[in-house]
Design a protein around this motif. Structure first.
Motif, PDB file in Angstrom:
ATOM      1  N   ILE A 620       0.839  -1.207   0.000  1.00 53.88           N
ATOM      2  CA  ILE A 620       0.000   0.000   0.000  1.00 53.88           C
ATOM      3  C   ILE A 620       0.871   1.253   0.000  1.00 53.88           C
ATOM      4  CG2 ILE A 620      -1.628   1.357   1.385  1.00 53.88           C
ATOM      5  CD1 ILE A 620      -2.731  -1.417   2.377  1.00 53.88           C
ATOM      6  N   ASN A 621       1.853   1.274   0.871  1.00 53.81           N
ATOM      7  CA  ASN A 621       2.717   2.455   0.965  1.00 53.81           C
ATOM      8  C   ASN A 621       3.621   2.602  -0.250  1.00 53.81           C
ATOM      9  OD1 ASN A 621       2.251   3.846   3.657  1.00 53.81           O
ATOM     10  ND2 ASN A 621       2.456   1.741   4.339  1.00 53.81           N
ATOM     11  N   ALA A 622       4.016   1.473  -0.848  1.00 53.84           N
ATOM     12  CA  ALA A 622       4.840   1.545  -2.051  1.00 53.84           C
ATOM     13  C   ALA A 622       4.041   2.108  -3.225  1.00 53.84           C
ATOM     14  CB  ALA A 622       5.376   0.154  -2.383  1.00 53.84           C
ATOM     15  N   VAL A 623       2.797   1.673  -3.368  1.00 61.45           N
ATOM     16  CA  VAL A 623       1.927   2.213  -4.410  1.00 61.45           C
ATOM     17  C   VAL A 623       1.680   3.708  -4.158  1.00 61.45           C
ATOM     18  CG1 VAL A 623      -0.412   2.120  -5.359  1.00 61.45           C
ATOM     19  CG2 VAL A 623       0.853  -0.001  -4.936  1.00 61.45           C
ATOM     20  N   ALA A 624       1.479   4.065  -2.890  1.00 62.26           N
ATOM     21  CA  ALA A 624       1.281   5.477  -2.548  1.00 62.26           C
ATOM     22  C   ALA A 624       2.493   6.317  -2.940  1.00 62.26           C
ATOM     23  CB  ALA A 624       1.010   5.613  -1.053  1.00 62.26           C
ATOM     24  N   GLU A 625       3.669   5.801  -2.681  1.00 59.55           N
ATOM     25  CA  GLU A 625       4.892   6.555  -2.984  1.00 59.55           C
ATOM     26  C   GLU A 625       4.995   6.860  -4.477  1.00 59.55           C
ATOM     27  OE1 GLU A 625       9.744   6.248  -2.295  1.00 59.55           O
ATOM     28  OE2 GLU A 625       8.477   4.486  -2.012  1.00 59.55           O
ATOM     29  N   VAL A 626       4.706   5.884  -5.313  1.00 68.73           N
ATOM     30  CA  VAL A 626       4.791   6.087  -6.765  1.00 68.73           C
ATOM     31  C   VAL A 626       3.710   7.042  -7.242  1.00 68.73           C
ATOM     32  CG1 VAL A 626       4.551   4.951  -9.003  1.00 68.73           C
ATOM     33  CG2 VAL A 626       5.923   3.887  -7.203  1.00 68.73           C
ATOM     34  N   ILE A 627       2.464   6.781  -6.857  1.00 61.60           N
ATOM     35  CA  ILE A 627       1.343   7.583  -7.357  1.00 61.60           C
ATOM     36  C   ILE A 627       1.431   9.025  -6.869  1.00 61.60           C
ATOM     37  CG2 ILE A 627      -1.155   7.900  -7.120  1.00 61.60           C
ATOM     38  CD1 ILE A 627      -1.452   4.867  -7.384  1.00 61.60           C
ATOM     39  N   ASN A 628       1.749   9.194  -5.592  1.00 63.33           N
ATOM     40  CA  ASN A 628       1.751  10.545  -5.024  1.00 63.33           C
ATOM     41  C   ASN A 628       2.891  11.408  -5.547  1.00 63.33           C
ATOM     42  OD1 ASN A 628      -0.441   9.674  -3.541  1.00 63.33           O
ATOM     43  ND2 ASN A 628       0.681   9.447  -1.619  1.00 63.33           N
ATOM     44  N   HIS A 629       3.877  10.779  -6.192  1.00 62.38           N
ATOM     45  CA  HIS A 629       4.993  11.553  -6.760  1.00 62.38           C
ATOM     46  C   HIS A 629       4.965  11.577  -8.280  1.00 62.38           C
ATOM     47  CE1 HIS A 629       6.526  10.853  -2.637  1.00 62.38           C
ATOM     48  NE2 HIS A 629       7.139  11.998  -2.832  1.00 62.38           N
ATOM     49  N   ASP A 630       3.890  11.074  -8.862  1.00 58.35           N
ATOM     50  CA  ASP A 630       3.755  11.088 -10.315  1.00 58.35           C
ATOM     51  C   ASP A 630       2.880  12.271 -10.704  1.00 58.35           C
ATOM     52  OD1 ASP A 630       3.120  10.703 -12.993  1.00 58.35           O
ATOM     53  OD2 ASP A 630       3.024   8.520 -12.815  1.00 58.35           O
ATOM     54  N   PRO A 631       3.456  13.320 -11.289  1.00 60.11           N
ATOM     55  CA  PRO A 631       2.676  14.533 -11.575  1.00 60.11           C
ATOM     56  C   PRO A 631       1.543  14.317 -12.573  1.00 60.11           C
ATOM     57  CG  PRO A 631       4.853  14.630 -12.599  1.00 60.11           C
ATOM     58  CD  PRO A 631       4.854  13.442 -11.696  1.00 60.11           C
ATOM     59  N   GLU A 632       1.588  13.237 -13.344  1.00 57.91           N
ATOM     60  CA  GLU A 632       0.519  12.982 -14.302  1.00 57.91           C
ATOM     61  C   GLU A 632      -0.772  12.518 -13.642  1.00 57.91           C
ATOM     62  OE1 GLU A 632       2.928  11.719 -18.369  1.00 57.91           O
ATOM     63  OE2 GLU A 632       1.926  10.183 -17.190  1.00 57.91           O
ATOM     64  N   VAL A 633      -0.662  11.999 -12.413  1.00 56.72           N
ATOM     65  CA  VAL A 633      -1.858  11.419 -11.797  1.00 56.72           C
ATOM     66  C   VAL A 633      -2.196  12.002 -10.430  1.00 56.72           C
ATOM     67  CG1 VAL A 633      -1.470   9.232 -12.993  1.00 56.72           C
ATOM     68  CG2 VAL A 633      -0.640   9.513 -10.664  1.00 56.72           C
ATOM     69  N   ASN A 634      -1.229  12.623  -9.749  1.00 58.34           N
ATOM     70  CA  ASN A 634      -1.492  12.943  -8.344  1.00 58.34           C
ATOM     71  C   ASN A 634      -2.464  14.096  -8.149  1.00 58.34           C
ATOM     72  OD1 ASN A 634       0.052  15.240  -8.757  1.00 58.34           O
ATOM     73  ND2 ASN A 634       1.862  14.442  -7.700  1.00 58.34           N
ATOM     74  N   GLY A 635      -2.887  14.733  -9.234  1.00 60.01           N
ATOM     75  CA  GLY A 635      -3.986  15.672  -9.098  1.00 60.01           C
ATOM     76  C   GLY A 635      -5.331  14.990  -9.142  1.00 60.01           C
ATOM     77  N   THR A 636      -5.313  13.730  -9.606  1.00 57.14           N
ATOM     78  CA  THR A 636      -6.561  12.975  -9.740  1.00 57.14           C
ATOM     79  C   THR A 636      -6.727  11.948  -8.632  1.00 57.14           C
ATOM     80  OG1 THR A 636      -6.434  13.240 -12.132  1.00 57.14           O
ATOM     81  CG2 THR A 636      -7.921  11.541 -11.302  1.00 57.14           C
ATOM     82  N   ILE A 637      -5.647  11.224  -8.326  1.00 55.86           N
ATOM     83  CA  ILE A 637      -5.735  10.226  -7.263  1.00 55.86           C
ATOM     84  C   ILE A 637      -4.568  10.385  -6.307  1.00 55.86           C
ATOM     85  CG2 ILE A 637      -7.050   8.523  -8.572  1.00 55.86           C
ATOM     86  CD1 ILE A 637      -4.453   7.029  -9.120  1.00 55.86           C
TER      87      ILE A 637
END
Length: 837
Positions: A620-637
């Motif tokens: 869960i935390n590993a997925v969070a780390e990738v998604i939350n630092h990906d500017p293409e998606v972190n405004g959406t999820i």
């Protein structure tokens, strides 16, 4: 602070206001307690001093009611419920006590005039973590409801010095930190050094003839420790009734062996003290090693022995003849942890009070009731016969005798059915001989209940089917409930005030069916706007807390999608993660893909020895780390993990959730109570037909619940015919892509092996059928998004969810226990005027 705002000195003459309820009385009492108990004046008081003074101020008002309650219960010989539970997750006391006393507003105003930050004072309290999860939270709700319904009751348990571990997240992994919740003292408990009982272990038994020339058994133990009582008053809401939570602390019979000390054996001199105190030192150790199992068994026997001895003491001091014991007390076993109480009461009646077997068994059987909380075979508690023989030899003899007499009944009833006899025996003979504690609990109780309609049906037809065939009248259902005082009034005061406005007063908190009045406003645009404002405010509060604790920024505009519960494979957090990964892949493949912005929020603890669950937290935390630092998606999820999920932090989460994830495999969750807490606060549920989800869906309306997945019957059928997760993996390209993305190393800095234990288990075994429900879950989540796009529709569904949750109050559950199982009556404690919160 001006001279006019506070008393010159606590020592100045004034009118007596020791337990007054007015703002002025509270101010004076607070200053007194800060001065006389904490030994501080305001300018040097620490935040903890300020909290302690507030706690003692509230407690003083409890104690006056408690004394009157105790006097009435004793003089009336009232039939009393004894709730035996190895766990109690009470949550912080102060805020709930102020609500139950009806003085929250007066206390807030007093704090303002004393220039105190009322919220900061409440936040300073540490909660007692005396449980692992739902079992302990349920026990706490039941204690609150027993007092509110004015039913005399005593809750018995263990005063663990170290509660469930505090959870930290380091590099995505769970790290366990000891929970020394008593290090600053506990203002809510009262030590009772005179209420102390011997508890024996080991040794051997001897046969002898008593004065009447009857054969008796004497237990000669190898070790004797002491159990000392610590009492916590539990006040009901809108009543002066106060019940008792009595927790036991283990102590050495003698603190120091002077003989060993005098010959220089300093370790030996204190060894007995250390060994004795270990028993109540820490909540349930990891029970994999043999030493851990032994300690857990010692804990269970320790608290039931103290409790049964205390019940007998109270009975002899009030009612008199021990033969009437079951008329004075009814004891509820909260799962199998206290099941040894059956053998202990038999031992005391036989060996200490000289009864014959039939009389003792009649009293014991009429005293106990048993609540089953699990359908998982591995969670049905058993103990090695060899371990009981070594630690509790007399109890093993009694269990053998119970079993022999019981199996004689079975043989007569089910003639020549040896297989059934073997299945029903209290002793399992397959492999290592073990005592089956659920069987002991059923045989020794006059009532057995499950905790949701589906669960109770599965108890009757699966794990305890043979016993139901023998005694169908003994089995019933009482669906769990939760306290609206804790989980609306304390957790979500903004919503509580709105409900009180609609209902005209706070009576709804004692009669939750009054929430139905919200229904007439479900389509009112102005009311919907107020409802959304309350939800948004709660989301802002949670977002601020999460940002400060985790560094993850959440936008209250996003749909807050929450799964908060113990981390376990059967609760299927990995199904939720697969949906997040699917959402991530869709955005990456099509940046213009139209998605509802979501914050995926997780919370929960994994057992320290449960590797798969701890790896789930890492994922869960590993997925969070990738998604939350990906500017293409972190405004959406966004993805966030709430560290140290407990009652206190749950109070932040329940009001803020838009969507409640209740996605366990059908037939695995006994009931669930988180599902109730979320719905009471207006969250919509996405869930399976499992546990209490079935009843919640029926209550709120099928159109207001996002259902997916197989039912329990389909699950059983597919498992029986041979479930093949591999077929789902190869047959669904998106599912395969999600699992392959985990294996690619994207979420593990290139390490393709880190999460293989999880993915290999899913693809090759998948015992909880995550892959089978994957596609249905994704479709249900798409439905969630489509509804959320329509604020008026979503808000209407949210209001109706809260409005129709009256059945899921713990008050209703306790009322059913009282009427159908315990045969107890309310006994109001009269006062000049009852409090009206």
């Amino acid at each position: 602070m001006s001279k006019a705002q506070r008393p010159e000195s606590p020592c100045e003459p004034r009118e007596p206001t020791r337990t007054g309820m007015s703002k002025e009385a509270l101010k004076q009492a607070y200053v007194d307690n800060l001065f006389f108990i904490q030994g501080r004046f305001r300018e040097v008081a620490t935040p903890h001093d300020l909290y302690m003074a507030a706690a003692y101020t509230a407690r003083d008002r409890l104690l006056e009611r408690w004394v009157r309650s105790a006097q009435l219960f004793k003089s009336s010989h009232a039939r009393t419920v004894c709730y035996l539970s190895a766990e109690y997750l009470l949550g912080p006391h102060l805020a709930k006590t102020l609500i139950n006393l009806g003085i929250t507003q007066a206390a807030r105003e007093a704090a303002e005039e004393l220039e105190l930050d009322f919220t900061a004072v409440l936040e300073e309290e540490e909660e007692p973590g005396l449980g692992n999860g739902g079992l302990g939270r349920l026990a706490a709700c039941f204690m609150d409801s027993l007092a509110t319904l004015r039913i005399p009751a005593i809750g018995y348990g263990i005063r663990y010095e170290f509660g469930i571990f505090d959870q930290r997240i380091e590099d995505g992994w769970q790290v366990e930190v000891s929970d020394n919740w008593l290090h600053n003292g506990n203002p809510w408990e009262i030590p009772r050094p005179k209420i102390c009982f011997p508890v024996c272990y080991g040794g051997h038994t001897e046969r002898y003839r008593d004065a009447d020339d009857q054969w008796r058994t004497r237990w000669v133990p190898a070790m004797v420790i002491q159990g000392m009582a610590y009492d916590t008053p539990i006040l009901g809401f809108g009543t002066d009734n106060v019940n008792l939570l009595r927790l036991w602390k283990s102590e050495a019979a003698e603190s120091l062996d002077f003989q060993a000390f005098n010959i220089g054996d300093y370790y030996g001199a204190v060894h007995a003290k250390i060994e004795a105190e270990t028993i109540s030192k820490i909540l349930y150790p990891n029970d994999e090693p043999e030493a851990g199992k032994e300690l857990r068994l010692k804990q269970q026997y320790f608290f039931v022995s103290c409790s049964i001895q205390d019940m007998i003491r109270l009975h002899l001091n009030t009612v008199g003849p021990i033969e009437r014991f079951d008329r004075k007390f009814v004891a509820q076993l909260n799962d199998t942890h206290p099941a040894l109480a059956i053998a202990e009461l038999m031992r005391l009646l036989l060996d200490e009070h000289g009864m014959d077997w039939e009389q003792a068994w009649g009293i014991t059987h009429r005293t106990f009731c048993y609540t089953n909380h699990t359908l998982l075979p591995e969670a049905l508690e058993t103990w090695p016969v060899a371990l009981l023989e070594r630690l509790l030899p007399r109890h093993l003899e009694i269990i053998y005798e119970i079993n022999q007499r019981f199996l004689d009944q079975v043989r007569v009833r089910f003639f020549a059915d040896d297989a059934r006899v073997a299945r029903m025996s209290l002793i399992g003979e397959d492999g290592e001989r073990r005592v089956r504690m659920a069987h002991l609990a059923v045989v020794g109780s006059h009532q057995v209940n499950g905790v949701a309609e589906l669960h109770s049906e599965l108890v009757r037809t699966t794990i305890l089917r043979d016993f139901h065939d023998l005694w169908p009248e003994r089995f019933t259902n009482v669906t769990n409930g939760v306290s609206p005082r804790r989980f609306i009034m304390v957790s979500n005061p903004r919503l509580g005030r709105l409900i009180s406005e609609v209902c005209g007063n706070t009576g709804w908190a004692r009669d939750l069916e009054q929430l139905r009045r919200l229904e007439e406003y479900a389509d009112d645009p102005a009311f919907q706007a107020r409802w959304r404002e309350i939800k948004t405010a709660a989301k802002r509060d949670l977002a601020a807390w999460m940002a400060a604790r985790t560094g993850v920024d959440l936008d209250p505009v996003q749909l807050f999608d929450v799964q908060a519960k113990r981390i376990h494979e059967y609760k299927r957090q990995h199904l939720n993660v697969l949906h997040i990964i699917r959402t991530y892949q869709r955005i990456k493949q099509d940046p213009n893909h139209d998605l509802v912005p979501r914050a995926f929020i997780f919370g929960g603890k994994a057992a320290p020895g449960y590797f798969a669950a701890k790896l789930l937290i890492k994922l869960i935390n590993a997925v969070a780390e990738v998604i939350n630092h990906d500017p293409e998606v972190n405004g959406t999820i966004r993805v966030a993990f709430m560290p140290d999920f407990n009652v206190k932090n749950g109070q932040r989460l329940y009001p803020a959730a838009d969507l409640s994830e209740q996605i366990s495999l059908a037939g695995k969750e006994a009931s669930g109570t988180g599902n109730m807490k979320f719905s009471m606060n207006g969250a919509l549920t996405i869930g399976t037909l499992d546990g209490a989800n079935i009843e919640i869906r029926r209550a709120v309306g099928e159109e207001n619940f996002f259902l997916f997945g197989m039912d329990a019957e389909t699950v059983a059928h597919r498992q029986a015919e041979g479930y093949r997760p591999w077929d789902h993996y190869h047959g669904d390209p998106e599912l395969r892509a999600d699992i392959d993305l985990i294996n690619s190393g994207l979420f593990s800095h290139g390490d393709t092996s880190l999460f293989r234990p999880l993915t290999d288990q899913l693809v090759n075994h998948d015992p909880f059928m995550v892959l089978a429900d994957y596609r249905a879950y994704l479709e249900a989540q798409e439905h969630v998004s489509s509804v959320y796009r329509d604020p008026a529709r979503w808000t209407r569904m949210s209001i109706l969810n809260a409005a129709r949750m009256g059945h899921f109050s713990s008050d209703r559950a306790i009322r059913e226990y009282a009427e159908r199982i315990w045969a107890v009556e309310p006994l109001p404690v009269e006062s000049g005027a009852e409090t009206t919160p």
